[in-house]
Design a protein around this motif. Sequence first.
Motif: not given
Length: 466
Positions: A123, A130, A447, A450, A455
């Motif tokens: 990611f 995400l 994401g 974020t 996370l």
Amino acid sequence: MEQLRALDDTICAISTPHGIGGIAVVRVSGSKAIPIVSKAWRGINLATAKSHTAHLGTIVDNEQRPLDQVVATIFRAPHTFTGEDVIEISCHGSVWIQQQIVATLIACGCRAALGGEFTRRAFMNGKIDLSQAEAIADVIASSSKAAHKIAISQMRGDFSKMIQSLRDTLLEFCALLELELDFSEEEVEFADRAKLTNDATNILNTLTRLASSFKTGDAIKNGFPVAIVGETNTGKSTLLNRLLHDDRALVSDIRGTTRDTIDGTITIDGILFRFIDTAGIRQTSDAIENLGIERAFQKIDQAQIVIWLIDTTAPIEQIDTLAEQILPRSADKKIIAAINKIDIADPSRIQAIEDHIRQLAPQAAIAHISAKNGINVEQLETLIARTAQGDYAQSDIVITNARHYEALTLAAQSIERAIDGLRTGISGDFVAQDIRETIHHLSSITGEITTDQILGTIFSRFCIGK
């Protein structure tokens, strides 16, 4: 700085399930993956090996003693899962060998990976967004064909592409509205308010449809809740045992045997179901049985499918009384009226009950069964599966993640405020603010916006090695 150093580390972990098997895989990822593994490797020069090639060799410990004959597969950045150099070492499945290889790699310069750290790096390095990362966890955890299908679709990026398309349209809206602010003195309108309202309404409808799919998506992921309800001694426990192919519930001719809910899961036609046997509904002075009956009503409220089991020997008046208790609670449920004990009833009696049920609950599907003898139980299973499939077959994208549901709900609320503003003619900067808020909520799904806390929460649910 600590997080930056952590991302620069080369990490390793066992990526196959814990325990003894034919083979196991130890995964290594990071900028120093190849030189670190090379310290413990005896075989072809890994530094010159081509990407996406596999090589037979030996892993030795820190005292140069052979640990195992292995296959090392090399994946060079950026064309890897994590976006970094990756080596996967396939060794024999001995737990001791796996542990020794990891210990050797750590001594050579690796760090033990945290849960979900490989996926988190994918990611962070832009290999996946995400929502795709979360879908990977769902693929691993999928316990039915239907759940797997949805998770694969999301991992492929189908959901992400839809979100990105909506986000791009909203960004265009914002650009036009904010451009107007630069020409506020000239009172120029670059955004056609009627078209903007229509397009925003279409986006709202899409967001609402996606959010409303969560109830079904959650059921597909965790199992469709199915409540089996009816009078005492109608055969509910017998039916549960038939459906689960197991004697989970106590079966007795004594009324009120089931005093609490009993459940079990089974997959039918690729869909996971959670069947719940409930206490028989009747008038009773037994305090414990009344508690069980109250729980039966609670399970009806929680269910998505209600199997109303009807005894062919029961008087019509008794069926009516129960219908008055069950049907109002099941107004938003899928109802299957299962007429039981057909093996001891006259066909005309069965037909009369069916005709009466159709009057009481026109929306209900009807099945004729004998739970005791297993007659038509397979047909009932098919009907149950078809009833569940009707909730999601019309849409390719179904939301299964509570975080996504929350973001979609908030995005829908924001765009709805923007639509109201467009219709009432408020200033474009206020409308743009609501649209930016919508974009913010959609961006949190993929994401693009974020926090480390989010996370950490998401990736902590992953197993080590993934």
